[in-house]
Design a protein around this motif. Structure first.
Motif, short mmCIF file in Angstrom:
data_model
loop_
_atom_site.label_atom_id
_atom_site.label_comp_id
_atom_site.label_asym_id
_atom_site.label_seq_id
_atom_site.Cartn_x
_atom_site.Cartn_y
_atom_site.Cartn_z
N ASN A 58 -93.49 9.05 -65.39
CA ASN A 58 -92.41 8.64 -64.49
C ASN A 58 -91.20 9.57 -64.57
OD1 ASN A 58 -91.67 6.80 -62.47
ND2 ASN A 58 -90.42 5.60 -63.89
N LYS A 60 -88.51 12.59 -63.50
CA LYS A 60 -87.80 13.10 -62.32
C LYS A 60 -87.06 14.37 -62.73
CE LYS A 60 -83.77 10.15 -63.26
NZ LYS A 60 -84.33 9.66 -64.54
N GLU A 93 -101.08 15.58 -56.93
CA GLU A 93 -101.27 14.28 -56.28
C GLU A 93 -101.52 14.45 -54.78
OE1 GLU A 93 -101.51 10.18 -55.73
OE2 GLU A 93 -101.54 11.38 -57.57
N ASN A 94 -100.77 15.33 -54.15
CA ASN A 94 -100.86 15.47 -52.69
C ASN A 94 -101.59 16.74 -52.26
OD1 ASN A 94 -99.22 13.12 -52.23
ND2 ASN A 94 -97.44 14.35 -52.81
N ASN A 97 -98.87 21.60 -52.77
CA ASN A 97 -97.83 22.35 -53.48
C ASN A 97 -97.69 23.77 -52.97
OD1 ASN A 97 -97.50 20.08 -54.96
ND2 ASN A 97 -98.17 20.95 -56.92
N ASP A 182 -84.05 20.62 -62.92
CA ASP A 182 -83.54 20.31 -61.58
C ASP A 182 -82.97 21.61 -61.02
OD1 ASP A 182 -82.28 19.47 -59.30
OD2 ASP A 182 -81.23 17.79 -60.24
N GLN A 187 -87.70 19.42 -54.43
CA GLN A 187 -88.86 19.46 -55.32
C GLN A 187 -89.82 18.31 -55.03
OE1 GLN A 187 -85.97 19.78 -58.74
NE2 GLN A 187 -87.53 21.15 -59.59
N ASN A 188 -89.77 17.79 -53.81
CA ASN A 188 -90.58 16.64 -53.43
C ASN A 188 -92.09 16.91 -53.52
OD1 ASN A 188 -88.71 14.54 -52.86
ND2 ASN A 188 -88.13 15.59 -50.96
N GLN A 191 -93.92 15.25 -56.47
CA GLN A 191 -93.98 13.82 -56.71
C GLN A 191 -95.42 13.37 -56.97
OE1 GLN A 191 -91.79 10.92 -54.44
NE2 GLN A 191 -90.43 12.48 -53.55
N GLY A 192 -95.61 12.64 -58.09
CA GLY A 192 -96.93 12.13 -58.45
C GLY A 192 -97.81 13.11 -59.19
N ASP A 193 -97.37 14.38 -59.34
CA ASP A 193 -98.18 15.37 -60.04
C ASP A 193 -98.21 15.09 -61.55
OD1 ASP A 193 -98.55 16.55 -57.63
OD2 ASP A 193 -97.53 18.44 -58.10
#
Length: 211
Positions: A58, A60, A93-94, A97, A182, A187-188, A191-193
């Protein structure tokens, strides 16, 4: 008896004499002593506690993690230095990248601390917090252990005891920080990686010496 036969008999007698001498006992006092020798190799055995240093979810951008662990010399030989090799894999995840590497967004900071057991507290405090070396995971993964050692003044991550390494039966307290950097940009895509990091520590023996 011909000369030829006489020579043949003489040679045979000489050979028989040599045989008798060889098979007989010495005519003088003698004594023997046997030397039984043993050469046993020592053991070089490096262990970690804990073996899993970072296990965080989790995350960020901007999060960072500081962890303490030990490198333990459980062998019979002293360790001169310990080298580090870094590798990692990313689960996207998506799967979108593009050409961005998640490992480029994690910065590893190696922290100098008090090291050996002669220090009662064993770990660094705010007054002694010193980052001695830092690289992104992507950079570290492209470097050999020797490359890293060459860039460090004493050739040993975190280590402040160049002269004695890790003696047999002793250990070093180590501290590392990893930051999900950061970069102030979007950096969206991450997400989930998930990034799986593997660190391999290799112990090197002391130089050979007269024994």
């Amino acid at each position: 008896m011909s000369l030829k036969k006489k020579l043949g008999a003489g040679i045979a007698a000489a050979a028989l004499g040599i045989s008798l001498v060889g098979g007989g006992t010495f005519a003088y006092f003698n004594d023997t002593e046997t030397s039984n020798n043993t050469f046993a190799a020592g053991t070089l055995d490096l262990s970690m506690d804990p073996q899993v240093v970072f296990d965080v979810g989790n995350l960020k951008p901007g999060d960072y993690m500081i962890r303490d662990f030990e490198l333990q010399n459980t062998g019979s030989l002293d360790i001169k230095s310990v080298l580090l090799d870094t590798s990692y894999s990313v689960i996207d995840e998506n799967e979108d990248n593009g050409d961005q590497d998640f490992g480029e967004h994690f910065v590893v900071k190696f922290i100098k601390n008090k090291g050996h057991t002669e220090w009662e507290d064993g770990f660094w405090d705010d007054d002694n917090y010193t980052v001695v070396y830092q690289k992104t995971l992507a950079e570290l993964s492209q470097m050999t252990p020797d490359d890293i050692a060459t860039e460090l003044e004493d050739g040993f991550l975190w280590h402040d005891y160049k002269k004695d390494g890790i003696p047999s039966g002793d250990h070093d307290h180590l501290t590392a920080m990893i930051e999900f950097k950061d970069n102030g940009e979007d950096q969206n895509v991450f997400q989930g990686d998930t990034l799986n990091l593997e660190w391999t520590f290799t112990a090197e023996q002391e130089d050979g010496e007269e024994r």
